[in-house]
Design a protein around this motif. Structure first.
Motif, short mmCIF file in Angstrom:
data_model
loop_
_atom_site.label_atom_id
_atom_site.label_comp_id
_atom_site.label_asym_id
_atom_site.label_seq_id
_atom_site.Cartn_x
_atom_site.Cartn_y
_atom_site.Cartn_z
N ARG A 41 -3.29 17.84 1.82
CA ARG A 41 -4.32 18.00 1.04
C ARG A 41 -4.74 16.69 0.46
N VAL A 42 -5.98 16.30 0.76
CA VAL A 42 -6.38 14.97 0.10
C VAL A 42 -7.12 15.43 -1.15
N GLU A 43 -6.51 14.58 -2.34
CA GLU A 43 -7.24 14.78 -3.72
C GLU A 43 -7.57 13.55 -4.12
N LEU A 44 -8.78 13.43 -4.67
CA LEU A 44 -9.33 12.29 -5.24
C LEU A 44 -9.52 12.32 -6.77
N GLU A 45 -8.92 11.12 -7.43
CA GLU A 45 -9.00 11.07 -8.78
C GLU A 45 -10.28 10.75 -9.40
N ALA A 46 -10.65 11.17 -10.51
CA ALA A 46 -11.99 11.26 -10.99
C ALA A 46 -12.25 9.71 -11.48
N VAL A 47 -11.96 8.83 -10.80
CA VAL A 47 -12.30 7.45 -11.19
C VAL A 47 -13.55 7.08 -10.61
N PRO A 48 -14.26 6.28 -11.26
CA PRO A 48 -15.83 5.82 -10.55
C PRO A 48 -15.39 5.00 -9.37
N ALA A 49 -16.39 5.40 -8.45
CA ALA A 49 -16.10 4.83 -7.37
C ALA A 49 -17.69 3.90 -6.96
N LEU A 50 -17.72 3.14 -5.83
CA LEU A 50 -18.86 2.55 -5.49
C LEU A 50 -19.44 3.05 -4.08
N ALA A 51 -20.71 3.31 -4.42
CA ALA A 51 -21.61 3.76 -3.41
C ALA A 51 -22.35 2.57 -2.86
N VAL A 52 -22.18 2.42 -1.39
CA VAL A 52 -23.03 1.34 -0.72
C VAL A 52 -24.08 1.77 0.23
N ARG B 253 2.31 3.03 1.42
CA ARG B 253 0.71 3.08 1.75
C ARG B 253 0.82 4.21 3.01
N VAL B 254 0.09 5.33 3.07
CA VAL B 254 0.02 6.46 3.69
C VAL B 254 -0.92 6.66 4.61
N GLN B 255 -1.21 6.51 6.04
CA GLN B 255 -2.43 6.52 6.50
C GLN B 255 -2.44 8.15 6.84
N GLU C 185 -5.59 3.47 -4.33
CA GLU C 185 -4.69 4.07 -5.38
C GLU C 185 -5.14 5.15 -5.96
N ASN C 186 -6.51 5.59 -5.64
CA ASN C 186 -7.04 6.73 -6.24
C ASN C 186 -7.03 8.06 -5.43
N ILE C 187 -6.03 8.00 -4.42
CA ILE C 187 -6.08 9.14 -3.81
C ILE C 187 -4.64 9.73 -3.61
N ARG C 188 -4.68 11.12 -3.78
CA ARG C 188 -3.35 11.84 -4.02
C ARG C 188 -3.15 12.73 -2.75
N LEU C 189 -2.17 12.77 -2.29
CA LEU C 189 -1.56 13.52 -1.14
C LEU C 189 -0.78 14.68 -1.58
N VAL C 190 -1.06 15.92 -1.11
CA VAL C 190 -0.27 16.94 -1.43
C VAL C 190 0.08 17.97 -0.08
N ALA C 191 1.60 18.04 0.20
CA ALA C 191 2.04 18.64 1.12
C ALA C 191 1.08 20.14 1.24
#
Length: 95
Positions: A84-95, A54-56, A29-35
């Motif tokens: 174009r894939v855009e990511l919202e500036a929401v904190p993400a987890l690195a593992v 849901r878009v793959q 839900e933190n991924i935006r898609l732009v044609a």
């Protein structure tokens, strides 16, 4: 705080994230898609799930990602379309 660069974009990391060579978990839900004809991905499939879709997307390096977007955002997307894939500036987890 720490940040990671994903698809050329800076994303903040949660405080309990790993460091070094990590995988960053970005929620669909933190991924935006732009044609975008010059985009970094291509729509594989769009699934309409009530109020959300849901878009793959297959990135140019072959990676498959799932984005969860509003029906209005998904309405203009179809299989084979460059995005174009855009990511919202929401904190993400690195593992």
């Amino acid at each position: 705080g720490e940040t990671a660069t994903i698809l050329g974009q800076r994303v903040p990391l949660l405080t309990n994230s790993a460091t070094g060579d990590v995988k960053v978990l970005v929620r669909p839900e933190n991924i935006r898609l732009v044609a975008d004809p010059q985009g970094d991905g291509e729509v594989v499939v769009v699934a309409f799930l009530g109020a959300l879709s849901r878009v793959q997307v297959r990135l140019t390096d072959g990676t498959l990602i799932n984005a969860q977007v509003s029906v209005s955002e998904a309405a203009g997307l179809e299989a084979g379309q460059p995005v174009r894939v855009e990511l919202e500036a929401v904190p993400a987890l690195a593992v």
